[in-house]
Design a protein around this motif. Sequence first.
Motif, PDB file in Angstrom:
ATOM      1  N   ASP A 120     -14.699 -23.535 -31.816  1.00 47.51           N
ATOM      2  CA  ASP A 120     -15.669 -22.881 -30.925  1.00 47.51           C
ATOM      3  C   ASP A 120     -16.547 -23.933 -30.252  1.00 47.51           C
ATOM      4  O   ASP A 120     -16.628 -25.089 -30.708  1.00 47.51           O
ATOM      5  CB  ASP A 120     -16.563 -21.926 -31.733  1.00 47.51           C
ATOM      6  N   PRO A 121     -17.254 -23.534 -29.201  1.00 48.00           N
ATOM      7  CA  PRO A 121     -18.150 -24.490 -28.528  1.00 48.00           C
ATOM      8  C   PRO A 121     -19.163 -25.130 -29.481  1.00 48.00           C
ATOM      9  O   PRO A 121     -19.576 -26.269 -29.273  1.00 48.00           O
ATOM     10  CB  PRO A 121     -18.837 -23.630 -27.468  1.00 48.00           C
ATOM     11  N   ASP A 122     -19.580 -24.423 -30.553  1.00 47.70           N
ATOM     12  CA  ASP A 122     -20.563 -25.003 -31.494  1.00 47.70           C
ATOM     13  C   ASP A 122     -19.891 -25.791 -32.624  1.00 47.70           C
ATOM     14  O   ASP A 122     -20.584 -26.231 -33.555  1.00 47.70           O
ATOM     15  CB  ASP A 122     -21.469 -23.901 -32.080  1.00 47.70           C
ATOM     16  N   GLY A 123     -18.590 -25.976 -32.548  1.00 46.18           N
ATOM     17  CA  GLY A 123     -17.888 -26.781 -33.552  1.00 46.18           C
ATOM     18  C   GLY A 123     -17.289 -25.967 -34.688  1.00 46.18           C
ATOM     19  O   GLY A 123     -16.466 -26.482 -35.459  1.00 46.18           O
ATOM     20  N   THR A 124     -17.711 -24.710 -34.825  1.00 46.91           N
ATOM     21  CA  THR A 124     -17.118 -23.866 -35.861  1.00 46.91           C
ATOM     22  C   THR A 124     -15.602 -23.858 -35.692  1.00 46.91           C
ATOM     23  O   THR A 124     -15.086 -23.712 -34.576  1.00 46.91           O
ATOM     24  CB  THR A 124     -17.649 -22.421 -35.749  1.00 46.91           C
ATOM     25  N   THR A 125     -14.913 -24.063 -36.802  1.00 47.56           N
ATOM     26  CA  THR A 125     -13.453 -24.199 -36.748  1.00 47.56           C
ATOM     27  C   THR A 125     -12.824 -23.153 -37.653  1.00 47.56           C
ATOM     28  O   THR A 125     -13.255 -22.973 -38.794  1.00 47.56           O
ATOM     29  CB  THR A 125     -13.047 -25.616 -37.201  1.00 47.56           C
ATOM     30  N   VAL A 126     -11.824 -22.468 -37.121  1.00 49.73           N
ATOM     31  CA  VAL A 126     -11.198 -21.367 -37.852  1.00 49.73           C
ATOM     32  C   VAL A 126      -9.684 -21.520 -37.796  1.00 49.73           C
ATOM     33  O   VAL A 126      -9.111 -21.702 -36.716  1.00 49.73           O
ATOM     34  CB  VAL A 126     -11.610 -20.000 -37.253  1.00 49.73           C
ATOM     35  N   TYR A 127      -9.053 -21.449 -38.964  1.00 49.83           N
ATOM     36  CA  TYR A 127      -7.591 -21.423 -39.035  1.00 49.83           C
ATOM     37  C   TYR A 127      -7.169 -20.062 -39.568  1.00 49.83           C
ATOM     38  O   TYR A 127      -7.759 -19.557 -40.535  1.00 49.83           O
ATOM     39  CB  TYR A 127      -7.063 -22.530 -39.947  1.00 49.83           C
ATOM     40  N   GLY A 128      -6.152 -19.476 -38.939  1.00 51.91           N
ATOM     41  CA  GLY A 128      -5.610 -18.200 -39.390  1.00 51.91           C
ATOM     42  C   GLY A 128      -4.148 -18.361 -39.780  1.00 51.91           C
ATOM     43  O   GLY A 128      -3.391 -19.022 -39.068  1.00 51.91           O
ATOM     44  N   ILE A 129      -3.800 -17.795 -40.910  1.00 53.67           N
ATOM     45  CA  ILE A 129      -2.403 -17.827 -41.353  1.00 53.67           C
ATOM     46  C   ILE A 129      -1.931 -16.388 -41.492  1.00 53.67           C
ATOM     47  O   ILE A 129      -2.552 -15.586 -42.205  1.00 53.67           O
ATOM     48  CB  ILE A 129      -2.261 -18.561 -42.701  1.00 53.67           C
ATOM     49  N   THR A 130      -0.856 -16.066 -40.800  1.00 47.74           N
ATOM     50  CA  THR A 130      -0.243 -14.745 -40.918  1.00 47.74           C
ATOM     51  C   THR A 130       1.256 -14.950 -41.080  1.00 47.74           C
ATOM     52  O   THR A 130       1.763 -16.060 -40.907  1.00 47.74           O
ATOM     53  CB  THR A 130      -0.542 -13.881 -39.671  1.00 47.74           C
ATOM     54  N   ALA A 131       1.941 -13.885 -41.398  1.00 46.95           N
ATOM     55  CA  ALA A 131       3.391 -13.887 -41.655  1.00 46.95           C
ATOM     56  C   ALA A 131       3.729 -14.591 -42.970  1.00 46.95           C
ATOM     57  O   ALA A 131       4.533 -14.107 -43.751  1.00 46.95           O
ATOM     58  CB  ALA A 131       4.197 -14.482 -40.502  1.00 46.95           C
ATOM     59  N   ALA A 132       3.121 -15.752 -43.221  1.00 50.83           N
ATOM     60  CA  ALA A 132       3.376 -16.476 -44.469  1.00 50.83           C
ATOM     61  C   ALA A 132       2.721 -15.784 -45.652  1.00 50.83           C
ATOM     62  O   ALA A 132       3.249 -15.801 -46.762  1.00 50.83           O
ATOM     63  CB  ALA A 132       2.870 -17.912 -44.365  1.00 50.83           C
ATOM     64  N   THR A 133       1.551 -15.200 -45.405  1.00 52.60           N
ATOM     65  CA  THR A 133       0.825 -14.500 -46.477  1.00 52.60           C
ATOM     66  C   THR A 133       0.900 -12.998 -46.212  1.00 52.60           C
ATOM     67  O   THR A 133       0.985 -12.571 -45.061  1.00 52.60           O
ATOM     68  CB  THR A 133      -0.644 -14.968 -46.539  1.00 52.60           C
ATOM     69  N   GLU A 134       0.843 -12.224 -47.283  1.00 53.31           N
ATOM     70  CA  GLU A 134       1.022 -10.772 -47.133  1.00 53.31           C
ATOM     71  C   GLU A 134      -0.102 -10.137 -46.333  1.00 53.31           C
ATOM     72  O   GLU A 134       0.083  -9.120 -45.681  1.00 53.31           O
ATOM     73  CB  GLU A 134       1.113 -10.121 -48.513  1.00 53.31           C
ATOM     74  N   TRP A 135      -1.297 -10.700 -46.432  1.00 58.57           N
ATOM     75  CA  TRP A 135      -2.435 -10.248 -45.645  1.00 58.57           C
ATOM     76  C   TRP A 135      -2.983 -11.474 -44.920  1.00 58.57           C
ATOM     77  O   TRP A 135      -2.718 -12.609 -45.328  1.00 58.57           O
ATOM     78  CB  TRP A 135      -3.498  -9.611 -46.560  1.00 58.57           C
TER      79      TRP A 135
END
Length: 190
Positions: A120-135
């Motif tokens: 994000d512009p403020d540096g917040t960093t988010v990783y999302g994992i799908t398909a590999a995990t059930e949820w």
Amino acid sequence: PGLRAHPLFTQCANALLASFKIWNMATVGGNICRSFSAASMVSLAVGLDATAHIWHRDGADRDLPVADLVIGNGINVLGPGEVLRAVDFPGHALAARTGFRKIALAELGRSGAVVTGRIDPDGTTVYGITAATEWPTVLRYPSPPSADRLRHDISAAPGYHTDPLGSADWRRAVSAVLAEEIRLELEGTA
Ligand SMILES: Cc1cc2nc3c(=O)[nH]c(=O)nc-3n(C[C@H](O)[C@H](O)[C@H](O)COP(=O)(O)OP(=O)(O)OC[C@H]3O[C@@H](n4cnc5c(N)ncnc54)[C@H](O)[C@@H]3O)c2cc1C
């Protein structure tokens, strides 16, 4: 202008199994509500912190993160008669720089792992994992994580599953590799 996350929409749409029917007929809401772990509209929504606006048949409504809506492979928290009315994407996420990787056992096969990343512009960093995990798995950091931290967190996450599209161990390992590729890309050092 300024909505730098827009490539993620096309990337996630194209991550659906290569079917003319799905690409042209399936809806965003149907894909989220079917809630398969390989649902790439869930990948998109989770990667961008989207909120589901849900109507209940008694007239009440509620909002919850799409990441909390899907709780298993094909399982969600919708009750009888509830309808997903809208998906809201927050502006800070749409303004983020994003990365995307998908892997499947067959070139055009259903996803074994889908990883999204964003800063994000403020540096917040988010990783999302799908398909590999059930949820959906969401890893959130106040600033970009180191390679070691990211690899550790992905390896330690629960929910990796085994089915004909891949084994749990393979999914855990490739998720870490794909996330590292995104990390380098977002750092500009890939
Ligand atoms: C060839 C093929 C390939 C496929 N590939 C994939 C894939 O790669 N990944 C994947 O995840 N799925 C895949 N699917 C499964 C499914 O078709 C997709 O998940 C699709 O996106 C579902 O969308 P739809 O609009 O057709 O939903 P529908 O089939 O119309 O609905 C799915 C379910 O959600 C409910 N629903 C729909 N809209 C809402 C709403 N707004 N509120 C509440 N409930 C709702 C319906 O009642 C139903 O129970 C595939 C299917 C086929 C036939």
